[in-house]
Design a protein around this motif. Structure first.
Motif, PDB file in Angstrom:
ATOM      1  N   ILE A  83       6.790   0.806  -9.555  1.00 11.45           N
ATOM      2  CA  ILE A  83       5.647   1.700  -9.801  1.00 11.45           C
ATOM      3  C   ILE A  83       4.545   0.802 -10.460  1.00 11.45           C
ATOM      4  O   ILE A  83       5.193   0.041 -11.407  1.00 11.45           O
ATOM      5  N   ALA A  84       3.245   0.823 -10.291  1.00 14.81           N
ATOM      6  CA  ALA A  84       2.202  -0.022 -11.163  1.00 14.81           C
ATOM      7  C   ALA A  84       2.606  -1.337 -10.912  1.00 14.81           C
ATOM      8  O   ALA A  84       2.159  -2.128 -11.590  1.00 14.81           O
ATOM      9  N   SER A  85       3.098  -1.785  -9.818  1.00 17.13           N
ATOM     10  CA  SER A  85       3.358  -3.280  -9.658  1.00 17.13           C
ATOM     11  C   SER A  85       2.145  -3.813  -8.990  1.00 17.13           C
ATOM     12  O   SER A  85       1.811  -5.129  -9.142  1.00 17.13           O
ATOM     13  N   LYS A 143       0.564  -2.536  -5.918  1.00 13.89           N
ATOM     14  CA  LYS A 143       0.538  -2.508  -4.477  1.00 13.89           C
ATOM     15  C   LYS A 143      -0.865  -2.079  -3.984  1.00 13.89           C
ATOM     16  O   LYS A 143      -1.176  -2.782  -2.965  1.00 13.89           O
ATOM     17  N   ARG A 152      -2.131   4.675 -17.748  1.00 12.80           N
ATOM     18  CA  ARG A 152      -2.359   6.045 -17.005  1.00 12.80           C
ATOM     19  C   ARG A 152      -1.900   7.445 -17.748  1.00 12.80           C
ATOM     20  O   ARG A 152      -1.688   8.458 -17.239  1.00 12.80           O
ATOM     21  N   GLY A 174       2.613 -10.077  -8.768  1.00 15.79           N
ATOM     22  CA  GLY A 174       1.911  -9.106  -9.082  1.00 15.79           C
ATOM     23  C   GLY A 174       1.213  -8.839 -10.280  1.00 15.79           C
ATOM     24  O   GLY A 174       0.381  -8.054 -10.524  1.00 15.79           O
ATOM     25  N   ALA A 175       1.649 -10.097 -11.087  1.00 17.65           N
ATOM     26  CA  ALA A 175       1.144 -10.221 -12.409  1.00 17.65           C
ATOM     27  C   ALA A 175       0.096 -11.426 -12.416  1.00 17.65           C
ATOM     28  O   ALA A 175      -0.234 -11.933 -13.514  1.00 17.65           O
ATOM     29  N   ASP A 176      -0.171 -12.119 -11.431  1.00 17.01           N
ATOM     30  CA  ASP A 176      -1.029 -13.242 -11.461  1.00 17.01           C
ATOM     31  C   ASP A 176      -1.856 -13.378  -9.987  1.00 17.01           C
ATOM     32  O   ASP A 176      -1.688 -13.424  -9.129  1.00 17.01           O
TER      33      ASP A 176
HETATM   34  N1  LIG Z   1      -3.012  -8.952 -10.217  1.00 18.91           N
HETATM   35  C1  LIG Z   1      -3.044  -7.978 -11.311  1.00 18.91           C
HETATM   36  N2  LIG Z   1      -3.630  -8.495 -12.451  1.00 18.91           N
HETATM   37  C2  LIG Z   1      -4.124  -7.638 -13.537  1.00 18.91           C
HETATM   38  N3  LIG Z   1      -4.022  -6.266 -13.389  1.00 18.91           N
HETATM   39  C3  LIG Z   1      -3.511  -5.949 -12.235  1.00 18.91           C
HETATM   40  C4  LIG Z   1      -3.179  -6.602 -11.054  1.00 18.91           C
HETATM   41  N4  LIG Z   1      -2.606  -5.798  -9.984  1.00 18.91           N
HETATM   42  C5  LIG Z   1      -2.739  -4.638 -10.351  1.00 18.91           C
HETATM   43  N5  LIG Z   1      -3.526  -4.596 -11.841  1.00 18.91           N
HETATM   44  C6  LIG Z   1      -3.780  -3.481 -12.278  1.00 18.91           C
HETATM   45  O1  LIG Z   1      -2.562  -2.624 -12.586  1.00 18.91           O
HETATM   46  C7  LIG Z   1      -2.581  -1.343 -12.338  1.00 18.91           C
HETATM   47  C8  LIG Z   1      -1.583  -0.598 -11.454  1.00 18.91           C
HETATM   48  O2  LIG Z   1      -1.892  -1.336 -10.052  1.00 18.91           O
HETATM   49  P1  LIG Z   1      -1.910  -0.604  -8.724  1.00 18.91           P
HETATM   50  O3  LIG Z   1      -2.579   0.609  -8.821  1.00 18.91           O
HETATM   51  O4  LIG Z   1      -2.379  -1.759  -7.610  1.00 18.91           O
HETATM   52  O5  LIG Z   1      -0.309  -0.196  -8.649  1.00 18.91           O
HETATM   53  P2  LIG Z   1       0.505   0.336  -7.538  1.00 18.91           P
HETATM   54  O6  LIG Z   1       1.662  -0.403  -7.381  1.00 18.91           O
HETATM   55  O7  LIG Z   1      -0.413   0.748  -6.453  1.00 18.91           O
HETATM   56  O8  LIG Z   1       0.955   1.717  -8.377  1.00 18.91           O
HETATM   57  P3  LIG Z   1       1.633   3.129  -7.701  1.00 18.91           P
HETATM   58  O9  LIG Z   1       3.219   2.430  -7.738  1.00 18.91           O
HETATM   59  O10 LIG Z   1       1.535   4.072  -8.692  1.00 18.91           O
HETATM   60  O11 LIG Z   1       1.220   3.449  -6.373  1.00 18.91           O
HETATM   61  C9  LIG Z   1      -4.152  -0.911 -11.897  1.00 18.91           C
HETATM   62  O12 LIG Z   1      -4.646  -0.535 -13.161  1.00 18.91           O
HETATM   63  C10 LIG Z   1      -4.768  -2.504 -11.634  1.00 18.91           C
HETATM   64  O13 LIG Z   1      -5.945  -2.723 -11.890  1.00 18.91           O
END
Ligand SMILES: Nc1ncnc2c1ncn2[C@@H]1O[C@H](COP(=O)(O)OP(=O)(O)OP(=O)(O)O)[C@@H](O)[C@H]1O
Ligand SMILES: CC(C)(COP(=O)(O)OP(=O)(O)OC[C@H]1O[C@@H](n2cnc3c(N)ncnc32)[C@H](O)[C@@H]1O)[C@@H](O)C(=O)NCCC(=O)NCCS
Length: 207
Positions: free
Chosen positions: A10-12, A14, A154, A184-186
Motif C-alpha cells: 500500500i502506498a508503494s 502503483k 493520507r 518505487g522510491a526513485d
Molecule cells: N517515485 C516516487 N517518488 C516520490 N513520491 C512518490 C513516488 N511514487 C509515488 N509517490 C507518492 O506516494 C504516494 C502514494 O503513491 P500512489 O498513490 O501511487 O500509491 P499506490 O500504491 O497506488 O497506493 P494504494 O496502495 O493506496 O493504491 C502519492 O502521494 C505519490 O505522489
C-alpha cells in the motif's frame, strides 16, 4: 492488446507507475475508483446499512468509507468476516465494470481505437485472480518506512497501514508473483524500468 498488472504494498506508488505507463500510451484501469462508484449504488449502500447501521451513512446519504474501513481491516476473525461480507457485495460489481472497460478498449471503437496496452491497477490483483490474465505483472518495490510516510499524508497511522496490509497477500508473495520489479522510491529508476519493459515487449510508443 498487452495487459500489464501492477502489484505492491500500500502506498508503494502503483498509481504513480500507472501514470508513467499512461504517458507512453497505456490505458489504466483503476479498481479503487470503480469500487468507490459501486459503494454509491443504492443496493450496495442499503445492504451495508442493514449490516452496520445508519452510523456508516454521512449526512448527504453517501457511505462514510472511514467507518467501513474501521470495521473491515485486520486479520482477526471479526474484521475478516466483515471484510468478506463487503467483498462479496462489491467485488462481483467491480469485476463486471473492469471486464466491461477491458472489452471496450480491447474491441476498439471510439474510446478503444489504437489501445495497445492496458494496465490493471488493482490492489487485490493476485487475490482476485486478475494476475492470471496479465501478460506481465510489475511489482512496485518501496521500503515500508517510505510507505508509512506516504500513508501518513493520507491521514493513516502506521497501525492503519499495517491493518490494511494484514488484509492482503503478504508483500513477499506479491513480489514472488511478479515478472518485473519497479523501484518505487526513485522516480528516475522507475522511469528506466518502465522504458525497459516497453522496449522488451516491443510496445508502440505514443509519446
Ligand atoms: N517515485 C516516487 N517518488 C516520490 N513520491 C512518490 C513516488 N511514487 C509515488 N509517490 C507518492 O506516494 C504516494 C502514494 O503513491 P500512489 O498513490 O501511487 O500509491 P499506490 O500504491 O497506488 O497506493 P494504494 O496502495 O493506496 O493504491 C502519492 O502521494 C505519490 O505522489
Ligand atoms: C473499505 C473501504 C470503504 C475503505 O475506503 P478508503 O477510501 O478508506 O480506502 P480506498 O478504497 O481508497 O482503498 C485504499 C487501499 O486500501 C486497500 N484495500 C481496500 N479494500 C481492500 C480489501 N478488501 N482488502 C484488502 N485491502 C483493501 C487497498 O490497498 C486500497 O488501495 C474501501 O476500500 C472498499 O470499499 N473496499 C472494498 C472493495 C475492495 O476490495 N477494493 C479494493 C480493490 S477492488
Amino acid at each position: 492488446m498487452t495487459i500489464l498488472g501492477l502489484t505492491g504494498g500500500i502506498a508503494s506508488g502503483k498509481s504513480f507507475v500507472a501514470a508513467l505507463l499512461a504517458e507512453r500510451g497505456a490505458v489504466v484501469l483503476d479498481a479503487d475508483r470503480h469500487a468507490h462508484a459501486v459503494l454509491a449504488e443504492p443496493a450496495v449502500r442499503d445492504a451495508l446499512v442493514d449490516r452496520w447501521g445508519a452510523g456508516v451513512l454521512a449526512e448527504d446519504g453517501s457511505l462514510r468509507r472511514g467507518e467501513i474501513a474501521r470495521r473491515v481491516f485486520g486479520d482477526d476473525a471479526a474484521a475478516t468476516a466483515e471484510r468478506r461480507f463487503l467483498e462479496n457485495l462489491v467485488h462481483p460489481r467491480v469485476r463486471q465494470r473492469l471486464r466491461a472497460e477491458l472489452d471496450r478498449i480491447a474491441g476498439g471503437g471510439a474510446a478503444g481505437q489504437g489501445v495497445a496496452v492496458a494496465v490493471l491497477d488493482i490492489p487485490l490483483l493476485i487475490e482476485a485472480g486478475w494476475a492470471d490474465e496479465c501478460d506481465a505483472v510489475l511489482f512496485v518495490d518501496t521500503p515500508l518506512a517510505v510507505r508509512q510516510q506516504r500513508a501518513a499524508t493520507r491521514g493513516w497511522s502506521a497501525d492503519e497501514l499495517a491493518r490494511r496490509e494484514a488484509s492482503q497477500t503478504p508483500i513477499d508473495a506479491k513480489r514472488a508473483a511478479a515478472d518485473v520489479v519497479v523501484p518505487g522510491a526513485d522516480e528516475a529508476a522507475a522511469r528506466e524500468v518502465v522504458d525497459r519493459v516497453w522496449r522488451r515487449w516491443g510496445l508502440p510508443d505514443a509519446r
